[in-house]
Structure formats: structure tokens, C-alpha cells
Design an enzyme around this catalytic site. Structure first.
Site, mmCIF file in Angstrom:
data_model
loop_
_atom_site.group_PDB
_atom_site.id
_atom_site.type_symbol
_atom_site.label_atom_id
_atom_site.label_comp_id
_atom_site.label_asym_id
_atom_site.label_seq_id
_atom_site.Cartn_x
_atom_site.Cartn_y
_atom_site.Cartn_z
ATOM 1 N N CYS A 1 0.840 -1.204 0.000
ATOM 2 C CA CYS A 1 0.000 0.000 0.000
ATOM 3 C C CYS A 1 0.874 1.253 0.000
ATOM 4 C CB CYS A 1 -0.988 -0.047 1.169
ATOM 5 S SG CYS A 1 -2.430 0.959 0.846
ATOM 6 N N HIS B 1 -3.367 -4.980 0.803
ATOM 7 C CA HIS B 1 -2.664 -5.537 1.970
ATOM 8 C C HIS B 1 -2.692 -7.067 1.936
ATOM 9 C CE1 HIS B 1 -2.090 -1.769 4.192
ATOM 10 N NE2 HIS B 1 -3.207 -1.388 3.599
ATOM 11 N N GLU C 1 -0.941 -9.097 3.432
ATOM 12 C CA GLU C 1 -0.629 -9.701 4.744
ATOM 13 C C GLU C 1 -1.873 -10.222 5.453
ATOM 14 O OE1 GLU C 1 -0.290 -6.495 3.947
ATOM 15 O OE2 GLU C 1 -0.756 -5.131 5.599
HETATM 16 N N1 GLN Z 1 -1.865 6.700 3.138
HETATM 17 C C1 GLN Z 1 -2.004 5.966 1.932
HETATM 18 C C2 GLN Z 1 -3.403 6.086 1.341
HETATM 19 O O1 GLN Z 1 -4.322 6.473 1.983
HETATM 20 C C3 GLN Z 1 -1.633 4.516 2.123
HETATM 21 C C4 GLN Z 1 -2.579 3.773 3.015
HETATM 22 C C5 GLN Z 1 -2.031 2.464 3.507
HETATM 23 O O2 GLN Z 1 -0.836 2.220 3.465
HETATM 24 N N2 GLN Z 1 -2.904 1.618 4.005
HETATM 25 O O3 GLN Z 1 -3.613 5.776 0.206
#
Ligand code: GLN
Length: 544
Positions: free
Chosen positions: A381, A507, A509
Site C-alpha cells: 500500500c 494488503h 498480509e
Molecule cells: N496513506 C495511503 C493512502 O491512503 C496509504 C494507506 C495504507 O498504506 N494503508 O492511500
């Protein structure tokens, strides 16, 4: 009608009540009983999505897009189920539902009270999960410790359940902690006695007490707890601290917890099989060659903030017959000159998710180091967004490209707000959340890791890859290896000219399981384990 197991905590928090609950689930599942799990969080936030990871640890995301307590991650990993929004209930949700009903006029003429209205709403959530999951047994964990002000309505609700569904259909398990006094070299049971008294005061007599301790628990201590807390001798279950959390189901089963629970709930005990857990624990405890992985994040002081990432790394390493030597690197520490030494021994670098500008420069340096030195990199992300910013800056040569999250006025917004996010003002529960499909592009590293064409992955973000830069970045060597099925969103990108540098907008994970690691983690560790770090010697063959 389902049976209910209510699990409360006594004495202190953070003794592993969530892992105990997850392990009870594992054991019941191994007895062929269909289970589901619910976590009750007494805080007033509607969900943990708006809390700092320092306050709360990781925010776990369910497939249907709920932002939940990290214990749900443990439930999913241990029981190998996929939970939904119904599995995490907070005081915030309960009170706002009750107040909404009051405003609508549902209780016209009545005075709204904790008993019966708030407790009624809590019990409604038990029934909703029962209906949705169709589980035979629901395990419900009350967050916090008995005696907390916020926890009272939840305890009252679980007390009422005994009469609502009948005593044969509920079971109360209390997880306590036995402190050790160095001066007298003994474990003390008094705090456990007090917390059981506190439970009794509100009408709950535990059926089973699980005693956590950092030291072995003698038979005499078990006798004493049995006598003073009025619990059968065999229902005092010792749970000393073990080397790996995955050992907990085995310890509890060894102590007869499964049989006890099943007997008390009036079920028949079938054949149980925990052999895959035994094999897992045997493997974790065997001597394994480590792979050095640097985790570069802004919340590394609190490792619980990256709970699922850490577990996913362990799962993948085990599959390669390796263990992980995790180097926790505070991203801000990479911002000074010469700080590259912090990454020198890394065979792989992982940059996990995060929010806000603090530490971003350090993460960009980590991506730069990985790219230039051919070190395997996995960006999750935010880690993918950072990889794109670094590439746009140093390979494409753009002047200070950025995400508009960190610099709204950048001339090169390579990461920008998702269009559907532009009009959103409320912060809570409004990100792009939960499962979305991702189409893999043949021939890419990501596709060969997945060995599938279409996958579903869990998301939690507001920003995304800006398509205005797609062609230019592609011409410079970026490969878009995963796209939304309509082709509009970049879900995975990687670098053509690098051993393994992959970033994903989701994600992975959250989907990794012990014994079934996530393909991207598996691919990452597979390349990392063959990577020689600066100054390392290639390992010698063990046999002639
Ligand atoms: N801050 C970033 C976004 O909102 C990444 C979010 C994250 O890593 N879950 O897109």
C-alpha cells in the site's frame, strides 16, 4: 440454536486473551465443530480505523471492508476462516445504534437506559453473528479487563445471555494472570481471586479459568485457584508463556480444554486432529537458517502495529524452510546521511502501510537503496506509493514528484486521491476498503508468484497511482503487473530491471495463513533468501 462461549480477562491486559480465544477456536474446529468469533471492544470509537497505531496496534481489514481490532487477524489465521464486520462490536457502534433508534422514535414514551436498551443492542449483535455465520459455537471475547468502567454493559449483556438462551448453552471462561514475586519466589493467586470476585459480584461465575503465567504453574496453585474461585480442579487450565503463539492450541488441548468445553456444552467429542499444528510448531522450533528482512516503517516502536505483516513474513519463510531475522528500522532514522548502514545486512526490504508525511523521506531512501542495490523489495500500500515516488524522482528525473497526501501542491502528483474520495469529508470508514479484484498480467513476477489470473485482495487506502503518469513511468521501466479488471486502477507494479521489486496497492498480509503463506510474501522471501548482503559469505554446502 448456537452455543455461546464468553471469554473475559482479569488482572491485567495484554496477556494473550485474543490468542487464547483464537486457540479455543482452533481446538473446536479440530473437533469438527463450526465456530465463529466476535470481539467486543468497550471503547467509544465506532471502529479502530481512526485511531493511531500507537494507541491500538494494527487495524485489521475484513473481506467486507470493516476496519477492526487486530485480534480478528489472529482469529482468521488460527481458525482459518474469513470473518465479516459482524465480528467486531464496539461501544461506539452500540451507543450510536441506540441513539439512532431513539431519534427515529422506536422507543417512543420510554426512558432509554443501559439495561435493557444498551444491553439489548449488544445481545442483538450476538444474534446477528449467529444468523450470519450459522456457526454451532460462537466464541465471544470481551475486550479489556473485568472492572473497567466501559466494559460493564458488555458484562451485564453476557450475564443476561445465561437466562436468555439457557445455562446449558453458555460457558464463561476467564483468562487471568498469575504474577511472580521474586522475593518469595512464588506465583500469586490473589489478583485472580479478586477478579473472579468482581465477576461474581455482577452475577457471572466462571466455568473455566485459564491462568497465564511466565513461570510453571504447580499443582498446589491449581488446587488453590480451584478452591478459592469455586471452579472444578480440571477447569483450572495453566497456560505458561510459550516460544511461539502457534503452540498455544497444543498446550490448551494437552491440558484437556477442548474436551472440557465440549462436555460442558453438552456436545459429543469427535476425533480431533491437530497434527498440522504439531508439524507447524515442530518446524518453527527447529534450527532454521535466517533471512534478514528490514521492515521500514514509522510505527516500529510498537511492533503490534505490523502484526499481520510480521506473521505473513514468518509464514512465507517457513515454507522456504527458513526463519526471519526481522530488522525493525524506524523510517525517520534513514533520513540522515550515512544511514544506509541500517539496511546493509538486509536481504530484503519491506515497506508496509501507513498514513501521514512523517517518515516518508526515509521510506523513499529505503526504496532507492533496494532499487540501486538489487535488494528484493515488497511495498504494501503506502510501500507501493513510495516505490512509485522514488522511481519517478530518480529514474524518470521528475522534480520532486510526490503523493498529494504529503504535498498537495506538487507539480508531479504521481500518487493522487481516488476520484471517489474527492468529495468525502468524514474520516471514519470512508476509505476504499475490503476485497477488490485484481487481474494479473501474464509474464510478470507478480503473476508467476500467484499462478492465477484473477485474485481478490483487501484494501485500505484513499490515494492511488495517478494514470497521467502511466506511460512515462512504463517507458522508464515500470511494469503494471496487476490492474483492476476494467484496467483503470494500478493494483500491482514492479520494476523490469530488478531481481524482485514489487509494490501492491492492497494488503496481502491479511490473507496469509500459517501453512498457506501469501504468494507475494512467498515470492519475496524466495528471492531474498538467495540474496547476498554486503559482506556476507555464500553459505557452504552442508554435505560433501
Ligand atoms: N496513506 C495511503 C493512502 O491512503 C496509504 C494507506 C495504507 O498504506 N494503508 O492511500
Amino acid at each position: 440454536m448456537p452455543k455461546y462461549i464468553f471469554v473475559t480477562g482479569g488482572v491485567v491486559s495484554s496477556v494473550g486473551k485474543g490468542i487464547t480465544v483464537a486457540s479455543i477456536g482452533t481446538i473446536l474446529k479440530s473437533h469438527q465443530i463450526a465456530v465463529s468469533v466476535q470481539k467486543l471492544d468497550p471503547y467509544l470509537n465506532v471502529d479502530p480505523g481512526t485511531m493511531s497505531p500507537y494507541q491500538h496496534g494494527e487495524v485489521f481489514v475484513t473481506q467486507d471492508g470493516a476496519e477492526t481490532d487486530l485480534d480478528l487477524g489472529n482469529y482468521e489465521r488460527f481458525i482459518d476462516i474469513s470473518l465479516t464486520a459482524e465480528s467486531n462490536v464496539t461501544s461506539g457502534q452500540i451507543y450510536s445504534a441506540v441513539i439512532d433508534k431513539e431519534r427515529r422514535g422506536d422507543f417512543l414514551g420510554g426512558t432509554i437506559q443501559v439495561v435493557p436498551h444498551v444491553t439489548g443492542e449488544i445481545k442483538e449483535r450476538f444474534r446477528r453473528l449467529a444468523a450470519k455465520s450459522q456457526a454451532e459455537v460462537l466464541i465471544i471475547e470481551v475486550g479489556g479487563t473485568v472492572g473497567d468502567i466501559e466494559g460493564q454493559p458488555f458484562l451485564e449483556a453476557i450475564r443476561q445471555m445465561r437466562n436468555d438462551v439457557g445455562r446449558d448453552n453458555v460457558l464463561y471462561i476467564h483468562v487471568t494472570f498469575l504474577p511472580y514475586l521474586t522475593s518469595t519466589q512464588e506465583l500469586k493467586t490473589k489478583p485472580t481471586q479478586h477478579s473472579v470476585n468482581e465477576l461474581r459480584r455482577i452475577g457471572i461465575q466462571p466455568d473455566i479459568i485459564v491462568c497465564r503465567s511466565d513461570y510453571p504453574i504447580s499443582e498446589a496453585i491449581r488446587d488453590k485457584i480451584s478452591l478459592f474461585c469455586d471452579v472444578e480442579r480440571q477447569a483450572v487450565i495453566p497456560l505458561p508463556t510459550v516460544d511461539t503463539i502457534y503452540e498455544v492450541p497444543l498446550v490448551l488441548e494437552e491440558e484437556g480444554l477442548g474436551r472440557l468445553v465440549i462436555d460442558k456444552l453438552g456436545r459429543k467429542t469427535g476425533k480431533t486432529d491437530l497434527s498440522h499444528w504439531q508439524e507447524l510448531v515442530r518446524q518453527i522450533k527447529s534450527p532454521l537458517e535466517p533471512v534478514n528482512i528490514a521492515l521500514v516503517g514509522k510505527y516500529v516502536e510498537l511492533q503490534d502495529a505490523y502484526f499481520s505483516v510480521r506473521e505473513a513474513l514468518y509464514h512465507a519463510a517457513l515454507q522456504h524452510n527458513r526463519c526471519i531475522n526481522l530488522l525493525w528500522v524506524r523510517s525517520e532514522d534513514l533520513e540522515g546521511d550515512g544511514s544506509d548502514t541500517l539496511l546493509q545486512s538486509a536481504q530484503g526490504i519491506i515497506v508496509p502501510g501507513g498514513f501521514g508525511v512523517r517518515g516518508i523521506e526515509g521510506m523513499i531512501k529505503a526504496a532507492d537503496y533496494a532499487r540501486k542495490n538489487g535488494i528484493p523489495y515488497l511495498g504494501l500500500c503506502l510501500g507501493m506509493q513510495v516505490m512509485v515516488i522514488e522511481f519517478a524522482c530518480h529514474v524518470l528525473g521528475l522534480n520532486e514528484p510526490n503523493s498529494t497526501e504529503f504535498c498537495a501542491s506538487t507539480a508531479y502528483p504521481v500518487i493522487d486521491l481516488l476520484p471517489e474520495q474527492k468529495a468525502i469529508e468524514n474520516k471514519g470508514g470512508t476509505m476504499r476498503l475490503g476485497d477488490y479484484p485484481c487481474q494479473l498480467v501474464n509474464g510478470s513476477r507478480a503473476a508467476s508468484a500467484y499462478k492465477e489470473n484473477l485474485v481478490n485482495e483487501r484494501h485500505r487506502h484513499r490515494y492511488e497511482f495517478n494514470n497521467q503518469f502511466r506511460t512515462r513511468l512504463e517507458e522508464a521501466g515500470m511494469v503494471y503487473s496487476g490492474l483492476s479488471p476494467d484496467g483503470k486502477l494500478v493494483e500491482i507494479c514492479e520494476l523490469a530491471d530488478h531481481p524482485w521489486m514489487v509494490g501492491c496497492q492492497f494488503h496481502p498480509e491479511f490473507k496469509s495463513r500459517p501453512g498457506r503463506p501469501h504468494p507475494l510474501f512467498l515470492g519475496f522471501i524466495g528471492v531474498a533468501k538467495e540474496t547476498l548482503w554486503e559482506g556476507a559469505q555464500p553459505s557452504l554446502p552442508l554435505s560433501p
